[in-house]
Each structure stands twice: as C-alpha cells, then as structure tokens.
Design an enzyme around this catalytic site. Structure first.
Site, PDB file in Angstrom:
ATOM      1  N   HIS A  85       0.838  -1.225   0.000  1.00 31.63           N
ATOM      2  CA  HIS A  85       0.000   0.000   0.000  1.00 31.63           C
ATOM      3  C   HIS A  85       0.863   1.261   0.000  1.00 31.63           C
ATOM      4  CE1 HIS A  85      -3.314  -2.715   1.332  1.00 31.63           C
ATOM      5  NE2 HIS A  85      -2.339  -3.262   2.053  1.00 31.63           N
ATOM      6  N   SER A 137      14.381  22.750 -14.891  1.00 37.00           N
ATOM      7  CA  SER A 137      13.228  23.608 -15.091  1.00 37.00           C
ATOM      8  C   SER A 137      13.712  24.974 -15.547  1.00 37.00           C
ATOM      9  CB  SER A 137      12.456  23.748 -13.776  1.00 37.00           C
ATOM     10  OG  SER A 137      11.680  24.928 -13.795  1.00 37.00           O
ATOM     11  N   LYS A 194      15.395  22.396  -9.624  1.00 36.48           N
ATOM     12  CA  LYS A 194      14.710  21.207 -10.126  1.00 36.48           C
ATOM     13  C   LYS A 194      15.596  20.295 -10.961  1.00 36.48           C
ATOM     14  CE  LYS A 194      10.217  21.133 -10.348  1.00 36.48           C
ATOM     15  NZ  LYS A 194       9.445  19.986 -10.101  1.00 36.48           N
ATOM     16  N   GLU A 206       9.343   9.396 -16.500  1.00 34.11           N
ATOM     17  CA  GLU A 206       7.944   9.776 -16.721  1.00 34.11           C
ATOM     18  C   GLU A 206       7.498   9.421 -18.139  1.00 34.11           C
ATOM     19  OE1 GLU A 206       6.956  13.770 -14.627  1.00 34.11           O
ATOM     20  OE2 GLU A 206       9.115  13.705 -14.919  1.00 34.11           O
TER      21      GLU A 206
END
Ligand code: ARG
Length: 461
Positions: free
Chosen positions: A153, A275, A281, A288
């Site tokens: 979980h 970024s 970043k 992704e």
C-alpha cells in the site's frame, strides 16, 4: 495494376485513404527478400524460365540498392510497397517484371513480409531486455546488502534489500523475454504461396520458400487462415504491452524514489531535465516518459485487437491498418528499454537514506511481535498490541525501535529482555528472511548467481 476492369481512375480521396506506402515502406527489405525467394522457387519449379527468374532476381537487387541509397519513393498511386517495388522493377527490366507476381497475391505477400518484420522486432525486444537484465543484475549485486523499506500500500511494511527489489524486475523482464521467444516460435509458418485466399494452381514448392525465408515450421496449412491471420502481430503487441507495464512500474518507482521526501535515488543527469524557472529542479523526465509511453503501447495493442475482431475470412482492407500500431509500439518499446537500461545503470542509490527510512518507518515491528510470540510465549494478538504501543512510544520520541531503552520497553511489557535487540535491527530482520526467494542477502546473492548464469554474463571482478 487492374486498369482492365476500370473505366476511370480513383478519386483523390480514394488515393489517400488507400495508400499504405507512407508506412509500409518500412517493409521494403522483407518485401524484396520474399520476392527473391518466390522467384527463385518459380525458376526452380519451371514455372518461369531460368533466364526470366534470373533477370527478375537481378532487377530486385537493383531496386533494393536504390532504396538503400535514396530511400523508398512515396507515390500514392502505387498504393503500397509491393506495387512500388514491382513498378520500379518494370521500369528497370521491362515486361518480364510482370512474371514475378505469378502464383502469388499481395495478400500472402504482405502476410509474409509482415511476419518477417515482426519476427525481427521480437528478437530485438529480446536482446534489449537481455541488456536491461544485465544492468539490473549488476546493480542488484552491488546492493545485495543495502537495506530499504519494503512497501505494501506504499506504506512501510518490512525491510528488504535494494538488491532484492531490483531482482524482482529481473524476474518480470525474464518472463517478458520468454513471451517474445514463444511468440517468435509460434510465428514460424510461412504464408507465401497461399495466394489471394484459396491457394493457386501453379506448381509451387512452398517448403522451399518457407525454408529460404527462415520459417522454421514450414508453410502455413490453410490458405484462408494464412492471409487473414494477424495473431503474430497481436502476440507481439501483447508481449510489448506486458513489458511496457513492467517498465512503467519501475519508472514509477524511480519517480517516487527521486522525489525529495523519499530521496532514495538520484537519476543520472543524462536522463533528467531541469526547469526553466525553478533552478533547484531535476526532473525524472525519462522515467515519466517511459510511464507515459506504456500507455501508448497498450493503445497500439488495443487498436489492432479492435481492428481484427469483426473481420470475416479472408483478407479485408481493414487489415492494412495492422502496421502503424505495430511500428509505433516497436519504436516506443525500443526507446523505453534503452532509456530504462540507462536509468538502471546510472542511478545513484542513496542507501543511507533508504536504511533510515526503514528504521524510522518501524519496518521491524513484525519481528518484534514475532519475538514476543516465540521468546516470551505471548499470544500473537497480544503481541501485536504490545508492539503497537512500543511503535507509538518510538514515534513520539522520533527514534527507531532499537533505540528505545530496555527499561522503557519493560514498562510496556515486563516479559521483554535484552535479547529483543537481536530482532529489532533491520539487518537482523532481513537476514532472518532466508526462505527460498526471500530477501536475506544470501538468498538474493544465490538468485543473482543463477541470473548471471542464465544471462551468461562475464565475471567482471
Ligand atoms: N497494402 C495492403 C496491406 O497492407 C496489401 C494487401 C492488399 N491486398 C488487397 N487485396 N487489396 O494490407
């Protein structure tokens, strides 16, 4: 090619909707090879004279050489790769080119070409997976002892080793590899010679062409099935989808682990982006996109299943739509496998952080409850309750379970003694899980050794 039956040419819309050359030109190598096999067989059988067969074969080589240097021209009037090649052949060698299509149809031709292409794609995926597995085994070996929290979980459950976690993906990719292999074996019957749908009256030697083209299981046994079967493409897309699901799950883990609250991993700079506005970043874009591309690959599988499901025997033009999803899925899968190999090989695992997360996540609470049951003869339900109280105490103090002083633990339950500390450390917990396939470092090393053997990796040490 069929002007005799028609009073006028196709409309512009017809030409556009009908043309598959923009995508099926990718089949040119297979198309030439299959045509050469066909014409060699026709010559051998005496269906064509030896000199005609030779002229055609040489002409096909010239067309292939042109494609190799200049690419395949895209003329919608010529519809597809088969007619493009035949028409260029006629320009080069004259009317004898018209004899190539004896005893054959584009229906068995395209089924043959496409099978050959898909077979190659299956072995490509197999080889790419093999490299990814090698990368996983190397990293797993480095981290056979590195402790991290295991989750259910996505809540800390029990400590595991990073090596064990990485080897879980090795197993998934092993199954993927075997799916591609079994699909490639199943594909091995050659449709060539089935002609349009019913077979042909010419004296063909289908064994000969099947053999020449590397179809290990000989010719297909039913001409209707042969020209309308796309199971091999569905098999490829299914294997690719399952593989993409595994890639996506690993990508998702990297994304989660790379986020600052986790801090388990730093993705390689070469597979990350920054970024334009937030200087701190470093985004795990490659991961992704692997996760995103998995969706597209599954979409390709869905597209072809839905295309095929309502088609009567034998060939229908809908089947021309088989190629774009297969090509798209193959390109995406190749890219995703390479990107994942780079991520696995280049990731920096922050093992101190992982260990700390396992300790402060009270991952050894089960071990404590088990200790109470086996060493202090406490019924499990009660042990569960006592352990819960100790976890709460540790949580309030912001410390690990094995950092609680013995006397404070004894206040919760006097049956606890100093030997409890043997059960509380994450190392002890992991070492105890030595059932076959468990997370104990010795078990993990044994599985790694088997994997190395299976992949026959050279020993680098
Ligand atoms: N371009 C077609 C395809 O990819 C080739 C087969 C055409 N056959 C036909 N009967 N129109 O499926």
């Amino acid at each position: 090619m069929w002007g005799g039956r028609f009073a006028g040419g196709p409309s512009a819309i017809m030409r556009e909707i009908n043309a598959s050359i923009p995508f099926d030109k990718r089949l040119w190598r297979e198309d030439i090879e299959a045509s050469k096999a066909h014409v060699a067989m026709l010559g051998r059988q005496g269906v064509l004279t030896a000199s005609d067969a030779q002229a055609i074969a040489e002409g096909l080589d010239r067309v292939a050489a042109e494609y190799e240097t200049n690419g395949v021209p895209e003329d919608w009037d010529l519809e597809d790769i088969h007619m493009t090649t035949e028409s260029r052949l006629a320009e080069l060698i004259g009317p004898v080119a018209g004899r190539l299509h004896t005893g054959r149809s584009r229906n068995d031709q395209v089924a043959t070409d496409f099978k050959m292409w898909v077979d190659q794609a299956m072995w490509q995926a197999h080889d790419d997976l093999h490299r990814l597995q090698e990368a996983l085994v190397k990293r797993a070996e480095e981290h056979a002892d590195s402790i991290m929290p295991g989750f259910t979980h996505l809540q800390t459950a029990q400590p595991v080793t990073l090596g064990h976690h990485l080897m879980a993906y090795y197993e998934m990719f092993e199954r993927d590899r075997s799916r591609f292999v079994s699909a490639a074996v199943r594909l091995g019957e050659c449709p060539l010679g089935s002609a349009a749908l019913a077979g042909t009256g010419y004296d063909l030697d289908r064994e000969f062409t099947a053999d020449l083209l590397g179809f290990a299981k000989g010719p297909t046994r039913n001409s209707l099935d042969a020209v309308s079967d796309r199971d091999f493409a569905l098999d490829y897309l299914h294997a690719a989808s399952t593989c993409a699901i595994h890639l996506s799950r690993l990508a998702e883990e990297f994304i989660t682990w790379a986020s600052q609250p986790f801090g388990f991993v730093q993705m390689p700079d070469t597979l990350s982006t920054g970024s334009s506005i937030m200087p701190q970043k470093k985004n795990p874009d490659a991961a992704e996109l692997v996760r995103g591309h998995a969706g597209r690959i599954i979409g390709c599988a869905t597209a072809l299943m839905v295309t095929m499901k309502g088609l009567p025997l034998a060939y229908s033009k809908d089947m021309q739509d088989d190629k774009p999803p297969v090509f798209e899925a193959a390109d995406l899968l190749t890219l995703c496998l390479a990107a994942m190999e780079g991520m696995v090989a280049g990731a920096t695992f922050r093992t101190a952080r992982m260990r700390q997360a396992a300790e402060l996540g009270y991952a050894t609470a089960t071990d404590l409850a088990d200790w109470l049951v086996t060493k202090a003869d406490v019924p499990f339900r009660e042990a569960h309750h006592i352990t819960g109280a100790l976890v709460r105490m540790a949580e309030e103090r912001g410390c690990a379970l094995d950092q609680l002083p013995l006397k404070d633990m004894q206040q919760v339950d006097p049956r606890i003694d100093a030997s409890v500390f043997d059960a509380l450390s994450v190392d002890a917990s992991v070492a105890a899980r030595k059932s076959f396939g468990g997370t104990a470092p010795d078990q993990v090393r044994a599985r790694i050794a088997e994997a190395r053997e299976a992949l026959s990796m050279e020993d680098e040490e």
